[in-house]
Design a protein around this motif. Sequence first.
Motif, short mmCIF file in Angstrom:
data_model
loop_
_atom_site.label_atom_id
_atom_site.label_comp_id
_atom_site.label_asym_id
_atom_site.label_seq_id
_atom_site.Cartn_x
_atom_site.Cartn_y
_atom_site.Cartn_z
N LEU A 171 60.32 61.00 -1.35
CA LEU A 171 59.71 62.01 -2.23
C LEU A 171 60.43 62.16 -3.56
O LEU A 171 59.87 62.72 -4.50
N MET A 172 61.65 61.68 -3.62
CA MET A 172 62.49 61.98 -4.78
C MET A 172 61.90 61.44 -6.08
O MET A 172 61.50 60.28 -6.16
N GLY A 173 61.82 62.31 -7.06
CA GLY A 173 61.27 61.93 -8.36
C GLY A 173 59.75 62.00 -8.41
O GLY A 173 59.15 61.77 -9.46
N LYS A 174 59.13 62.30 -7.27
CA LYS A 174 57.66 62.32 -7.24
C LYS A 174 57.09 63.72 -7.02
O LYS A 174 55.91 63.95 -7.28
N THR A 175 57.90 64.61 -6.51
CA THR A 175 57.38 65.93 -6.14
C THR A 175 57.96 67.02 -7.04
O THR A 175 59.17 67.21 -7.11
N ALA A 176 57.05 67.74 -7.70
CA ALA A 176 57.46 68.84 -8.58
C ALA A 176 58.05 69.99 -7.77
O ALA A 176 58.94 70.69 -8.24
N LEU A 177 57.54 70.18 -6.56
CA LEU A 177 58.00 71.30 -5.75
C LEU A 177 57.84 70.97 -4.26
O LEU A 177 56.74 70.62 -3.82
N ILE A 178 58.93 71.10 -3.53
CA ILE A 178 58.85 71.00 -2.06
C ILE A 178 58.80 72.44 -1.56
O ILE A 178 59.78 73.18 -1.65
#
Length: 210
Positions: free
Chosen positions: A72-79
Amino acid sequence: MNRKLIEELQSTPGVDLVAVTKKHTKSEIDELAKLGLRRFGENRVQEFLEKYDPAYEWHIIGHLQTNKVKYLMGKTALIESVDSRRLAAEIEKQAAKTGIIQPILIEIRISDDPNKTGCPLDEYPQLLEFVLRQPHLRLDGLMCIASHTEDQEKVAAEFDRMKELSRDLQTRVPRARTLSMGMSQDWRLAVQHGSNMVRIGTALFQDSGE
Ligand SMILES: *Cc1c(COP(=O)(O)O)cnc(C)c1O
């Protein structure tokens, strides 16, 4: 697509819409984007990666296994669904490795249903302390899924409790203003009770009967 609902959500001040696109195709997402939506929520990592498009803002909203975090790193604005210390520690580790600061929400299990996801209320203070000590996590606020019931008073009470927790959190961390609550069934009630981010799937894809 329910254009009426989309317009209503877009004109609700102070409330960010996360269009929940799980089980829907990338072309349906592009359709929503044409109507002005830019923020999409997925609950499964594999499915998210298949539809990922850097043109949009992506939120992860479902229960997350630690072994999937690295994708997910670098792809998700908010977890939005950080519910355990173990998960927070893994996001910290992978964010550090990638050289990013990952915005997150803590998901609280506000419902009394033990099968629901989220951090149990009695473990929240400890999780909060842990998260605030991690240099590569940026806590933006809280998230919850309310009880699935017709009992509006019960659901309203859960939203009110979340609002209190959010207020308390902001006295310590003023930036952590996001309160993500409300889905197709209960978003209006959630907004009345302090939500500023709603996650809506089913209702968006229903015909508005025009
Ligand atoms: C599926 C899902 C939603 C959206 O639910 P709808 O009832 O389809 O609007 C919101 N939040 C989470 C965490 C979900 O998994």
